[in-house]
Write a protein that holds these residues in place. Structure first.
Motif, PDB file in Angstrom:
ATOM      1  N   HIS A  28      33.968  34.820  41.022  1.00 42.66           N
ATOM      2  CA  HIS A  28      33.551  33.479  40.628  1.00 42.66           C
ATOM      3  C   HIS A  28      32.668  33.603  39.399  1.00 42.66           C
ATOM      4  O   HIS A  28      31.912  34.574  39.273  1.00 42.66           O
ATOM      5  CB  HIS A  28      32.787  32.828  41.790  1.00 42.66           C
ATOM      6  N   LEU A  29      32.741  32.661  38.484  1.00 45.70           N
ATOM      7  CA  LEU A  29      31.963  32.734  37.253  1.00 45.70           C
ATOM      8  C   LEU A  29      30.462  32.796  37.518  1.00 45.70           C
ATOM      9  O   LEU A  29      29.717  33.349  36.730  1.00 45.70           O
ATOM     10  CB  LEU A  29      32.282  31.534  36.359  1.00 45.70           C
ATOM     11  N   GLY A  30      30.014  32.233  38.628  1.00 46.02           N
ATOM     12  CA  GLY A  30      28.591  32.243  38.951  1.00 46.02           C
ATOM     13  C   GLY A  30      28.189  33.427  39.803  1.00 46.02           C
ATOM     14  O   GLY A  30      27.065  33.502  40.272  1.00 46.02           O
ATOM     15  N   GLY A  31      29.072  34.388  40.027  1.00 41.59           N
ATOM     16  CA  GLY A  31      28.765  35.549  40.850  1.00 41.59           C
ATOM     17  C   GLY A  31      29.462  35.472  42.189  1.00 41.59           C
ATOM     18  O   GLY A  31      30.476  34.816  42.346  1.00 41.59           O
ATOM     19  N   VAL A  32      28.889  36.146  43.172  1.00 41.14           N
ATOM     20  CA  VAL A  32      29.459  36.214  44.515  1.00 41.14           C
ATOM     21  C   VAL A  32      29.051  34.967  45.298  1.00 41.14           C
ATOM     22  O   VAL A  32      27.920  34.511  45.220  1.00 41.14           O
ATOM     23  CB  VAL A  32      28.956  37.486  45.223  1.00 41.14           C
ATOM     24  N   ILE A  33      30.003  34.429  46.071  1.00 39.85           N
ATOM     25  CA  ILE A  33      29.744  33.232  46.874  1.00 39.85           C
ATOM     26  C   ILE A  33      30.143  33.505  48.313  1.00 39.85           C
ATOM     27  O   ILE A  33      31.223  34.029  48.569  1.00 39.85           O
ATOM     28  CB  ILE A  33      30.536  32.027  46.345  1.00 39.85           C
ATOM     29  N   ARG A  34      29.292  33.136  49.244  1.00 36.59           N
ATOM     30  CA  ARG A  34      29.603  33.251  50.675  1.00 36.59           C
ATOM     31  C   ARG A  34      30.357  31.996  51.098  1.00 36.59           C
ATOM     32  O   ARG A  34      29.924  30.883  50.848  1.00 36.59           O
ATOM     33  CB  ARG A  34      28.320  33.398  51.491  1.00 36.59           C
ATOM     34  N   LEU A  35      31.514  32.207  51.726  1.00 33.17           N
ATOM     35  CA  LEU A  35      32.353  31.098  52.177  1.00 33.17           C
ATOM     36  C   LEU A  35      32.190  30.917  53.677  1.00 33.17           C
ATOM     37  O   LEU A  35      32.107  31.894  54.429  1.00 33.17           O
ATOM     38  CB  LEU A  35      33.814  31.371  51.845  1.00 33.17           C
ATOM     39  N   ARG A  36      32.188  29.656  54.098  1.00 32.72           N
ATOM     40  CA  ARG A  36      32.043  29.307  55.510  1.00 32.72           C
ATOM     41  C   ARG A  36      33.183  28.395  55.927  1.00 32.72           C
ATOM     42  O   ARG A  36      33.854  27.808  55.082  1.00 32.72           O
ATOM     43  CB  ARG A  36      30.713  28.583  55.713  1.00 32.72           C
ATOM     44  N   PRO A  37      33.377  28.233  57.232  1.00 34.23           N
ATOM     45  CA  PRO A  37      34.437  27.332  57.703  1.00 34.23           C
ATOM     46  C   PRO A  37      34.300  25.937  57.076  1.00 34.23           C
ATOM     47  O   PRO A  37      33.198  25.401  56.968  1.00 34.23           O
ATOM     48  CB  PRO A  37      34.223  27.282  59.214  1.00 34.23           C
ATOM     49  N   GLY A  38      35.428  25.401  56.641  1.00 39.38           N
ATOM     50  CA  GLY A  38      35.455  24.079  56.024  1.00 39.38           C
ATOM     51  C   GLY A  38      35.388  24.122  54.509  1.00 39.38           C
ATOM     52  O   GLY A  38      35.682  23.134  53.847  1.00 39.38           O
TER      53      GLY A  38
END
Length: 127
Positions: free
Chosen positions: A48-58
């Protein structure tokens, strides 16, 4: 386990549902515009352009064609769905820039698409 759906009368689309345990995806690309929905478990999206992102349900993830990314579960099993869309076909349905007459892949809000995460309902604050 992964399941794929394709229809001869919709050659621009492919759907995938996946339940994975401790799967690990190396950085990769798709030649399609991809829309993902996290059903269960948490994972980390890198690229992602903003770095690492944590994804959650939904959470919903939009990834342009040819964008290098990887998405791996934190711990244990996770489930997600992906729709892969031919990007040129999708762009032909998008809003056209009146100055250039070229399709502009943007959301209804006007934001350009460049991996974008739309937070699921559990992330929205009340009030």
């Amino acid at each position: 386990m992964s399941e794929f759906w394709r229809r001869d009368d919709l050659p621009h689309l492919e759907a995938r549902r996946s339940s994975q345990e401790n799967s690990c995806y190396r950085p990769h690309t798709h030649d399609t515009f991809s829309v993902g929905l996290i059903d269960a478990g948490t994972s980390v999206l890198a690229g992602h352009l903003g770095g690492v992102i944590r994804l959650r349900p939904g959470d919903v993830v939009l990834i342009p064609a040819d964008h290098v990314h990887d998405c791996n579960p934190d711990d244990g099993a996770w489930r997600y769905q992906m729709i892969h869309i031919d990007q040129e076909w999708a762009a032909s349905l998008a809003q056209h820039d009146p100055r250039t007459r070229h399709p502009v892949p943007r959301l209804a809000s006007g934001r350009q698409i460049a991996p974008l995460v739309i937070p699921g309902p559990s992330r929205h604050s009340s009030g």
